[in-house]
Design a protein around this motif. Structure first.
Motif, PDB file in Angstrom:
ATOM      1  N   ASN A  98       3.233   7.258  -1.582  1.00  6.58           N
ATOM      2  CA  ASN A  98       2.548   6.910  -0.229  1.00  6.58           C
ATOM      3  C   ASN A  98       2.032   5.317  -0.889  1.00  6.58           C
ATOM      4  O   ASN A  98       1.340   4.621   0.093  1.00  6.58           O
ATOM      5  N   SER A  99       2.536   5.329  -2.136  1.00  6.48           N
ATOM      6  CA  SER A  99       1.612   4.928  -2.803  1.00  6.48           C
ATOM      7  C   SER A  99       1.713   2.776  -3.244  1.00  6.48           C
ATOM      8  O   SER A  99       2.933   2.746  -3.863  1.00  6.48           O
ATOM      9  N   GLY A 100       1.690   2.012  -2.007  1.00  7.06           N
ATOM     10  CA  GLY A 100       1.901   0.156  -1.854  1.00  7.06           C
ATOM     11  C   GLY A 100       1.723   0.031  -3.382  1.00  7.06           C
ATOM     12  O   GLY A 100       2.751  -0.496  -4.203  1.00  7.06           O
ATOM     13  N   THR A 101       0.935   0.719  -4.092  1.00 10.36           N
ATOM     14  CA  THR A 101       0.490  -0.878  -5.619  1.00 10.36           C
ATOM     15  C   THR A 101       1.731  -0.396  -6.575  1.00 10.36           C
ATOM     16  O   THR A 101       1.776  -0.499  -7.183  1.00 10.36           O
ATOM     17  N   HIS A 108      -5.534   7.955   5.392  1.00 16.12           N
ATOM     18  CA  HIS A 108      -7.002   8.135   4.195  1.00 16.12           C
ATOM     19  C   HIS A 108      -8.219   7.551   4.448  1.00 16.12           C
ATOM     20  O   HIS A 108      -9.158   8.263   4.243  1.00 16.12           O
ATOM     21  N   ASP A 128     -10.111  -2.732   1.593  1.00 14.66           N
ATOM     22  CA  ASP A 128      -9.516  -1.009   2.008  1.00 14.66           C
ATOM     23  C   ASP A 128     -11.235  -0.753   3.164  1.00 14.66           C
ATOM     24  O   ASP A 128     -10.777   0.585   3.037  1.00 14.66           O
ATOM     25  N   ARG A 180      -4.141  -0.923  10.408  1.00 13.64           N
ATOM     26  CA  ARG A 180      -5.620   0.074  10.243  1.00 13.64           C
ATOM     27  C   ARG A 180      -6.404  -0.785  11.416  1.00 13.64           C
ATOM     28  O   ARG A 180      -7.582   0.338  12.228  1.00 13.64           O
ATOM     29  N   GLN A 191      -2.104  -7.237  -5.191  1.00 12.43           N
ATOM     30  CA  GLN A 191      -0.660  -6.315  -6.074  1.00 12.43           C
ATOM     31  C   GLN A 191       0.304  -7.409  -6.316  1.00 12.43           C
ATOM     32  O   GLN A 191       1.194  -7.508  -7.490  1.00 12.43           O
ATOM     33  N   LYS A 242      -0.875  -1.824   5.747  1.00  8.78           N
ATOM     34  CA  LYS A 242      -1.246  -0.764   5.560  1.00  8.78           C
ATOM     35  C   LYS A 242      -0.765   0.651   4.913  1.00  8.78           C
ATOM     36  O   LYS A 242       0.270   0.481   5.353  1.00  8.78           O
ATOM     37  N   GLU A 243      -0.971   2.086   4.756  1.00  3.82           N
ATOM     38  CA  GLU A 243      -0.457   2.604   5.084  1.00  3.82           C
ATOM     39  C   GLU A 243      -0.374   2.814   6.319  1.00  3.82           C
ATOM     40  O   GLU A 243       0.469   3.936   6.751  1.00  3.82           O
ATOM     41  N   ASP A 302      -1.645   8.745  -5.231  1.00  6.14           N
ATOM     42  CA  ASP A 302      -1.124   7.538  -5.529  1.00  6.14           C
ATOM     43  C   ASP A 302      -0.867   7.882  -6.716  1.00  6.14           C
ATOM     44  O   ASP A 302       0.384   7.296  -7.574  1.00  6.14           O
ATOM     45  N   ARG A 345       6.561  -0.646   4.411  1.00  5.11           N
ATOM     46  CA  ARG A 345       5.369  -2.009   4.452  1.00  5.11           C
ATOM     47  C   ARG A 345       6.518  -2.925   3.922  1.00  5.11           C
ATOM     48  O   ARG A 345       7.352  -3.067   3.502  1.00  5.11           O
TER      49      ARG A 345
HETATM   50  C1  LIG Z   1      -3.349   0.027   0.575  1.00  4.50           C
HETATM   51  C2  LIG Z   1      -3.795   1.151  -0.156  1.00  4.50           C
HETATM   52  O1  LIG Z   1      -3.135   1.657  -1.429  1.00  4.50           O
HETATM   53  P1  LIG Z   1      -1.563   1.130  -1.755  1.00  4.50           P
HETATM   54  O2  LIG Z   1      -1.410  -0.216  -1.085  1.00  4.50           O
HETATM   55  O3  LIG Z   1      -1.667   1.392  -3.309  1.00  4.50           O
HETATM   56  O4  LIG Z   1      -0.777   2.252  -1.213  1.00  4.50           O
HETATM   57  C3  LIG Z   1      -5.589   1.607  -0.220  1.00  4.50           C
HETATM   58  O5  LIG Z   1      -5.569   2.783  -1.175  1.00  4.50           O
HETATM   59  O6  LIG Z   1      -6.390   1.768   0.642  1.00  4.50           O
END
Ligand SMILES: C=C(OP(=O)(O)O)C(=O)O
Ligand SMILES: O=C(O)C1=C[C@@H](OP(=O)(O)O)[C@@H](O)[C@H](O)C1
Length: 432
Positions: free
Chosen positions: A89-92, A386, A314, A345, A165, A341-342, A48, A119
Motif C-alpha cells: 500500500n506504500s507510495g513512498t 488509514h 496528509d 481523500r 516523493q 493518495k491511498e 508501509d 496511483r
Molecule cells: C500518502 C501516504 O503515504 P504513501 O504515499 O507513502 O502511500 C500517507 O501516509 O498518507
C-alpha cells in the motif's frame, strides 16, 4: 470493524508517537545503500515501513528488526535474477526504490496492492527517464519494470507537482549520476531526504525551492540513528486535545520539521492554542514536546493558504473534521493531490462527514466545510485508507451516538497502535 460511542469521558494522556514514517523509509534506504552498519532506534511500526524493509531484503540487504530497533548490516545486491518487489500500500516505497535499484544495476519488477496500482507513476518515470533511467510503467501506473544499465546524468529538473516523493527519487538518483542534479519544486515539500543526506556527509545546496546535489558523493553513514516521533500520527491526538472540553493531551518527542507542521500553523490560525517545549535537534531534524489546550469554543473556519498545502497534505482530512466543529466556513483549494493518495481523500472524507450530518462540499481541488451542525454516529466505510479511518475516529468520539468503522483494520498502514492509544483516552467509547 470497530464501534465507537461518542461523547464519553476523555482522560488525560501523554502521547509519544512512534518513529516518523517518512524518515523511517529514508533511513532504511540510505542505510542499506551506504554499505555500512546503521543501528536505528524508534523505527516506525507502520506496515508501509516494514514493506520498505522487506523490499530491501528482497534485493539483498541484510536487516534485523526487533520492535522499533532496526539494524541495517550490509548491502549485497543479488546477481542476475529479476527481483519481484511488492510495495503493497506504500507510495513512498514505490517512488523511492526505483532510483536505487537502477543506480545499483538491479533488475526488478515493482507492483503494489489494488490501491497502489491505481496511483500515478508517470510523474516519477518521466523525470527519471529525463536523467537517464531505464524504467517502464504500465500506462502510467504500476507494475514498473526497472531495467539494468542506467546512465544517469545530473540535469536541472523542474517538477510540475509539489511532491517530496518525486524530489527524493531524483535526489537518490543524484547519488549515482555524473555531474550535478538540480531539482526545482513548485512549492516547498517535506525535506527529510535533504536533511538525511547531509547527516550522511553529502553536500546539499539549497536555495529557495531548488536543491542541488553533486553526483557520486560518498555516503558516510552515522553508526546510530534515532527517528524523531511521527508528527502525522500525533496530529489525531492533537486534534482531540483541541476539540475536547478539558486539557487532556500532551505530546512528547515529536518531530517538528517546519516542512511537516503546517497542521500546527493552520489550527492556530483557526483559534487553537498549542505550546512547544524542549525544542531540540537530532540528525538535523527538529523535535520537541507539545502542550495542547482545549479550544473548541474559539475555533473558526478559514481559507487554507495554498502555499502551506504540501506541508499538511496528509493532515487535510483531519482539518476537515476540525472544520466541522468550527464556526463558519473552511475552504481548502490547490489540494487535488488528495485525489491520488491511498484513496481519493476528497471524496472519502466528504462522504463520511456528510453521513455524520456535516455540511460538506467537494471541490475539484479541495473541499468546503461549514461547521456548527451537531454530528451523529453512522456506519462508515473509510475507503481502506488509514488517514480517513483515524480522522473519522476523532469525529466519532465527539459525535452523538454510535459510529461503526467497517474497515478499521487498515489503520496499521501507518499506525497499528492507534486504537490501543485512543482506548486509553476514551475507554468508555469502546465496547471491548
Ligand atoms: C500518502 C501516504 O503515504 P504513501 O504515499 O507513502 O502511500 C500517507 O501516509 O498518507
Ligand atoms: O515523501 C514522503 O515521505 C511523503 C510525501 C507525500 O506524498 P507526495 O510526495 O506524493 O506528496 C505524503 O503524502 C506521503 O505520506 C509521504
Amino acid at each position: 470493524m470497530i464501534e465507537i460511542t461518542g461523547k464519553k469521558k476523555l482522560t488525560p494522556f501523554i502521547y509519544r508517537p512512534q518513529g516518523d514514517k517518512s524518515i523511517s523509509h529514508r533511513i532504511a534506504i540510505l542505510g542499506a545503500i551506504s554499505g555500512q552498519t546503521v543501528n536505528i532506534s524508534n523505527f516506525s511500526g507502520a506496515k508501509d515501513c516494514l514493506t520498505t524493509l522487506n523490499s530491501l531484503r528482497t534485493i539483498g540487504a541484510s536487516i534485523e528488526n526487533v520492535g522499533s530497533d532496526v539494524s541495517i548490516k550490509s548491502w549485497n545486491p543479488k546477481g542476475e535474477e529479476v527481483h519481484h518487489i511488492d510495495c503493497e500500500n506504500s507510495g513512498t516505497t514505490a517512488r523511492l526504490l526505483p532510483s536505487i535499484l537502477g543506480g545499483l544495476n538491479v533488475e526488478a519488477e515493482l507492483t503494489g496492492d489494488h490501491s497502489l496500482r491505481k496511483r500515478p507513476m508517470g510523474r516519477l518515470i518521466e523525470p527519471l527517464k529525463f536523467v537517464g533511467a531505464r524504467i517502464n510503467d504500465t500506462n502510467g501506473k504500476m507494475p514498473l519494470k526497472i531495467q539494468r544499465d542506467w546512465k544517469l546524468t545530473g540535469k536541472r529538473v523542474t517538477l510540475k507537482i509539489a511532491s517530496a516523493q518525486l524530489k527524493s527519487a531524483l535526489l537518490l538518483a543524484a547519488l549515482f549520476c555524473e555531474g550535478s542534479m538540480e531539482v526545482i519544486e513548485p512549492k516547498e515539500t517535506r525535506d527529510h531526504t535533504e536533511r538525511m543526506l547531509v547527516d550522511f556527509g553529502v553536500r546539499v545546496d539549497k536555495y529557495h525551492n531548488k536543491v542541488t546535489v553533486k553526483g557520486k558523493q560518498q555516503l558516510r553513514a552515522p553508526k546510530t540513528y534515532y527517528v524523531t516521533g511521527d508528527f502525522s500520527s500525533a496530529a489525531y491526538f492533537i486534534a482531540l486535545g483541541i476539540l475536547s472540553d478539558k486539557k487532556i493531551i500532551d505530546v512528547k518527542d515529536v518531530g517538528l520539521n517546519p516542512t511537516r507542521t503546517g497542521f500546527l500553523r493552520i489550527t492556530e490560525l483557526m483559534g487553537a492554542k498549542i505550546s512547544v517545549h524542549n525544542k531540540r535537534e537530532v540528525h538535523g531534524e527538529p523535535m520537541g514536546d507539545l502542550e495542547i489546550f482545549p479550544a473548541k469554543n474559539n475555533l473558526r473556519g478559514i481559507d487554507i493558504p495554498e502555499e502551506l498545502v504540501p506541508n499538511l497534505i496528509d493532515e487535510l482530512p483531519l482539518i476537515a473534521v476540525i472544520a466541522a466543529f468550527s464556526k463558519g466556513k473552511t475552504k481548502v483549494t490547490a489540494a487535488s493531490e488528495l485525489r491520488v493518495k491511498e484513496s481519493d481523500r476528497i471524496t472519502s472524507i466528504i462522504t463520511c462527514l456528510r453521513k455524520m450530518g456535516v455540511d460538506a462540499l467537494e471541490l475539484e481541488d479541495g473541499f468546503e466545510i461549514t461547521g456548527g451542525n451537531p454530528l451523529h454516529g453512522s456506519e462508515l466505510f473509510c475507503s481502506e485508507d488509514h488517514r480517513i479511518i483515524m480522522s473519522m475516529t476523532i469525529a466519532a468520539l465527539l459525535a452523538e451516538g454510535k459510529t461503526k468503522i467497517i474497515d478499521s483494520n487498515w489503520v496499521s498502514v501507518s499506525n497499528s497502535q492507534f486504537f490501543n492509544d485512543i482506548k486509553k483516552i476514551a475507554p468508555e467509547s469502546f465496547s471491548s
